[in-house]
Enzyme design. Structure first.
Site, PDB file in Angstrom:
ATOM      1  CB  THR A  39      88.525  19.222 109.411  1.00 36.99           C
ATOM      2  OG1 THR A  39      88.262  19.246 108.013  1.00 36.99           O
ATOM      3  CG2 THR A  39      88.638  17.786 109.864  1.00 36.99           C
ATOM      4  CB  SER A  86      88.751  26.847 105.282  1.00 39.33           C
ATOM      5  OG  SER A  86      89.375  25.919 104.430  1.00 39.33           O
TER       6      SER A  86
HETATM    7  N1  LIG Z   1      91.059  19.800 107.294  1.00 39.73           N
HETATM    8  C1  LIG Z   1      90.168  20.741 106.988  1.00 39.73           C
HETATM    9  O1  LIG Z   1      89.892  21.603 107.806  1.00 39.73           O
HETATM   10  C2  LIG Z   1      89.577  20.722 105.608  1.00 39.73           C
HETATM   11  C3  LIG Z   1      88.223  21.366 105.464  1.00 39.73           C
HETATM   12  N2  LIG Z   1      87.657  21.042 104.166  1.00 39.73           N
HETATM   13  C4  LIG Z   1      88.288  22.893 105.578  1.00 39.73           C
HETATM   14  O2  LIG Z   1      89.215  23.493 105.098  1.00 39.73           O
HETATM   15  O3  LIG Z   1      87.392  23.496 106.107  1.00 39.73           O
END
Ligand SMILES: NC(=O)C[C@H](N)C(=O)O
Length: 360
Positions: A39, A86
């Site tokens: 993110t 991720s």
């Molecule tokens: N806040 C984040 O980074 C969540 C994102 N979906 C990730 O883990 O890549």
């Protein structure tokens, strides 16, 4: 002020290890920044959106361009290691990251520390992996964000600035890998994501944070110390991590999931057990049967966020087939078991490592 020198300087520099710096001031510490996505690199057309955005959309140089203040703190060697949500980080990427950190940070005396940008969903798994596998005393700091870069009050730029500052700070040495988000410095060994949406998410509930950051000044509450239970895993000659599956326990849990995990190639199993490692009698019988035939180690962990699985509940014959996770939650136990299997450790050695994190 001498602090604006590196920011103003457009002098680029390549060190003897081939690491490139776009702004260079010889009076500042050098930090390697490895970007993996998440993110913090996310974008949306809607400035109010903190959901439904695209993760891993910006390159690391686009992110850095919004915070030239980093160049007041350190010379930054920025590398686009990957750019993914991720959930798509794999153990082969983490092994590659371990080997890269060893070569470009640990073995390079001119580098003070490293920052890894990472999606927050699995950040704790990667940070735990690196904490166990890179141990030269230099700070390795994991940074992410909960709001995409396009959101009003995006948290990524400040988190990244703070992460670089901590990685450049001598006081951050010898503490293992660190997680820096939301003005807190947390030990990667204990950190877990506690809220799916809000910025105050990374916590070590029982152990607390190691420090705070105000006006970009880190403050550590205590001198450097390492967790008692920590196992250092040597990955120098390792080129893959065996598959470990996590099975979630619940009322009516069926043992089919255990049989299919092993049939599909799992070399180790972690159970997210009820309470302090609880499972049904039937599931326990299936574990005893499968383990005595296949030798696949089974770790009983806890689906509760906090607490430990004590060895006191695993006695007699069950101790031949089950290992208590102690403090390790299922995702930590999965990473640790994968590392131990990669090191070629046998059942008793695996039990001893987990035993360091059990109290009773
Ligand atoms: N806040 C984040 O980074 C969540 C994102 N979906 C990730 O883990 O890549």
């Amino acid at each position: 002020s001498p602090l604006i020198h590196a920011r103003a300087s457009n002098t680029s520099y390549t060190n003897s290890n081939g690491l490139k710096f776009n702004h260079f001031d010889a009076s500042l510490p050098n930090v390697t920044l490895l970007a993996t996505g998440g993110t913090i690199a996310g974008t949306s057309d809607d400035k109010t959106a903190t959901a439904g955005y695209k993760s891993g959309a910006l390159g690391i140089n686009q992110i850095l361009s919004k915070i030239p203040e980093v160049y007041d703190i350190a010379n930054v060697n920025a590398v686009q290691f990957d750019n993914v949500n991720s959930g798509d980080i794999s153990s082969s990427l983490l092994l590659n990251l371990t080997h890269t950190l060893q070569k470009t940070v640990c073995d390079d005396p001119t580098i003070s520390g490293a920052v890894i940008t990472h999606g927050t969903d699995t950040l704790e798994e990667s940070a735990f992996f690196i904490d166990a596998t890179v141990n030269c005393g230099k700070p390795i700091v994991f940074v992410g964000s909960m709001r995409p870069s396009t959101a009003i009050s995006a948290d990524g730029p400040m988190n990244l600035l703070q992460g670089v500052t901590v990685a450049a700070d001598k006081q951050a040495k010898d503490r293992g890998a660190l997680v820096v988000l939301n003005d807190r410095i947390v030990s990667a060994f204990f950190a877990t994501k506690t809220n799916a949406n809000t910025m105050d998410t990374f916590k070590a509930y029982e152990q607390g944070s190691l420090g705070m950051i105000v006006s970009n000044t880190p403050y550590f509450f205590y001198p450097a110390v390492q967790p008692n239970a920590k196992h250092l895993a040597d990955m120098e000659d390792v080129d893959s991590i065996p598959r470990v599956d996590i099975l979630y326990a619940y009322e009516d849990m069926h043992s089919d999931s255990l049989h299919s995990a092993i049939k599909n190639g799992a070399k180790g199993i972690v159970i997210a057990g009820e309470g302090a490692g609880g499972i049904s009698t039937d599931f326990g019988d299936a574990i005893d049967d499968v383990v005595s035939r296949t030798n696949v180690p089974v770790i009983l962990s806890h689906r509760t966020v906090n607490g430990e699985v004590p060895t006191a509940d695993i006695t007699g014959d069950t101790a031949k087939t089950r290992i208590a996770s102690g403090l390790y939650n299922p995702q930590q136990a999965r990473v640790l078991l994968g590392l131990l299997l990669a090191e070629g450790k046998e059942f008793d050695e695996i039990r001893n490592v987990f035993g360091e994190a059990t109290f009773a």
